[in-house]
Design a protein around this motif. Structure first.
Motif, PDB file in Angstrom:
ATOM      1  N   LYS A  15      -4.930   2.092  -1.819  1.00 30.10           N
ATOM      2  CA  LYS A  15      -3.612   2.156  -2.441  1.00 30.10           C
ATOM      3  C   LYS A  15      -3.174   3.608  -2.531  1.00 30.10           C
ATOM      4  CE  LYS A  15      -1.129   1.025  -6.713  1.00 30.10           C
ATOM      5  NZ  LYS A  15      -1.237   0.389  -8.037  1.00 30.10           N
ATOM      6  N   PHE A  16      -1.909   3.857  -2.147  1.00 35.92           N
ATOM      7  CA  PHE A  16      -1.309   5.182  -2.250  1.00 35.92           C
ATOM      8  C   PHE A  16      -0.059   5.067  -3.110  1.00 35.92           C
ATOM      9  CE2 PHE A  16      -3.715   5.070   1.647  1.00 35.92           C
ATOM     10  CZ  PHE A  16      -4.376   6.290   1.642  1.00 35.92           C
ATOM     11  N   GLU A  17       0.017   5.895  -4.149  1.00 32.57           N
ATOM     12  CA  GLU A  17       1.167   5.878  -5.047  1.00 32.57           C
ATOM     13  C   GLU A  17       2.068   7.072  -4.758  1.00 32.57           C
ATOM     14  OE1 GLU A  17       0.242   5.029  -9.197  1.00 32.57           O
ATOM     15  OE2 GLU A  17      -1.741   4.328  -8.550  1.00 32.57           O
ATOM     16  N   PHE A  18       3.355   6.790  -4.603  1.00 29.72           N
ATOM     17  CA  PHE A  18       4.377   7.803  -4.376  1.00 29.72           C
ATOM     18  C   PHE A  18       5.435   7.670  -5.464  1.00 29.72           C
ATOM     19  CE2 PHE A  18       2.552   6.874  -0.246  1.00 29.72           C
ATOM     20  CZ  PHE A  18       2.389   8.133   0.317  1.00 29.72           C
ATOM     21  N   ASP A  19       6.292   8.661  -5.596  1.00 24.51           N
ATOM     22  CA  ASP A  19       7.395   8.582  -6.551  1.00 24.51           C
ATOM     23  C   ASP A  19       8.318   7.404  -6.256  1.00 24.51           C
ATOM     24  OD1 ASP A  19       6.490  10.834  -7.837  1.00 24.51           O
ATOM     25  OD2 ASP A  19       7.874  12.198  -6.809  1.00 24.51           O
ATOM     26  N   PHE A  20       8.408   7.016  -4.999  1.00 25.27           N
ATOM     27  CA  PHE A  20       9.343   5.972  -4.576  1.00 25.27           C
ATOM     28  C   PHE A  20       8.700   4.602  -4.418  1.00 25.27           C
ATOM     29  CE2 PHE A  20       8.117   8.732  -1.038  1.00 25.27           C
ATOM     30  CZ  PHE A  20       7.399   7.839  -0.239  1.00 25.27           C
ATOM     31  N   GLY A  21       7.389   4.473  -4.651  1.00 29.13           N
ATOM     32  CA  GLY A  21       6.739   3.172  -4.547  1.00 29.13           C
ATOM     33  C   GLY A  21       5.285   3.278  -4.134  1.00 29.13           C
TER      34      GLY A  21
ATOM     35  N   ILE B 231       1.248  -2.266   3.873  1.00 29.40           N
ATOM     36  CA  ILE B 231       2.220  -2.990   3.056  1.00 29.40           C
ATOM     37  C   ILE B 231       2.921  -1.977   2.161  1.00 29.40           C
ATOM     38  CG2 ILE B 231       2.553  -4.711   1.232  1.00 29.40           C
ATOM     39  CD1 ILE B 231      -0.013  -6.075   2.230  1.00 29.40           C
ATOM     40  N   SER B 232       4.251  -2.016   2.164  1.00 25.43           N
ATOM     41  CA  SER B 232       5.004  -1.153   1.252  1.00 25.43           C
ATOM     42  C   SER B 232       5.628  -2.002   0.153  1.00 25.43           C
ATOM     43  CB  SER B 232       6.096  -0.376   1.998  1.00 25.43           C
ATOM     44  OG  SER B 232       7.102  -1.255   2.456  1.00 25.43           O
TER      45      SER B 232
ATOM     46  N   GLU C 209       7.677  11.864   5.359  1.00 30.99           N
ATOM     47  CA  GLU C 209       6.740  12.171   4.277  1.00 30.99           C
ATOM     48  C   GLU C 209       5.548  11.213   4.317  1.00 30.99           C
ATOM     49  OE1 GLU C 209       6.535  12.220  -0.603  1.00 30.99           O
ATOM     50  OE2 GLU C 209       8.492  12.365   0.350  1.00 30.99           O
ATOM     51  N   LEU C 210       5.839   9.952   4.540  1.00 35.83           N
ATOM     52  CA  LEU C 210       4.771   8.961   4.627  1.00 35.83           C
ATOM     53  C   LEU C 210       3.891   9.203   5.850  1.00 35.83           C
ATOM     54  CD1 LEU C 210       6.740   5.747   3.675  1.00 35.83           C
ATOM     55  CD2 LEU C 210       4.994   6.897   2.317  1.00 35.83           C
TER      56      LEU C 210
END
Length: 142
Positions: free
Chosen positions: A16-22, A32-33, A48-49
């Motif tokens: 799992k990767f957490e970003f400001d946008f999701g 999966i986004s 960025e991804l």
């Protein structure tokens, strides 16, 4: 339904990767986004991804992409054309929609994506379809 609350999260190995946008979840065969409400997806965000995963992405990798659109956000359909021109590692995509409007938007995107894009009603349908692609003929436990 979020990926983490699905049965597949117990069957598949993922990060799992957490970003400001999701959040993004990576498995051996697909990503999966789950993006946040109200964001705007543009090529800057995609870059960025991609840069986050650049070490894992090589010319010979082939993966699928599932957009689990539980939230409403805007997406530039032209982005698929730009993405296809810049990157060639996504073999197919599935879009999980939870509304008629979301389904219509994904229908528009289907015209821009040069590869297979399936519109799904739920996350299970999208994951089952992705796993059954010829490129990934593996069981969920692999």
């Amino acid at each position: 339904m979020t990926f983490e609350s699905s049965n597949y999260s117990k069957l598949l190995s993922y990060k799992k990767f957490e970003f400001d946008f999701g959040n993004l979840y990576t498995t051996k065969y697909f990503i999966i986004s789950e993006l946040n409400e109200g964001i705007h997806v543009d090529f800057k965000m995609v870059n960025e991804l991609i840069s986050k995963f650049s070490e894992d992405i090589s010319n010979d990798i082939k993966i699928g992409y599932i957009a689990n659109r539980m939230n409403s956000y805007s997406f530039e359909p032209q982005l698929w054309l730009d993405f296809n021109n810049e990157y060639d590692f996504v073999v197919a995509s599935a879009v999980v929609t939870y509304s008629d409007f979301g389904y219509l938007n994904s229908s528009l995107e289907k015209h821009f994506f040069k590869k297979s894009l399936k519109r799904c009603d739920n996350l299970d349908e999208a994951i089952k379809w992705m796993i059954e692609l010829d490129e990934f003929k593996k069981s969920p436990k692999n």
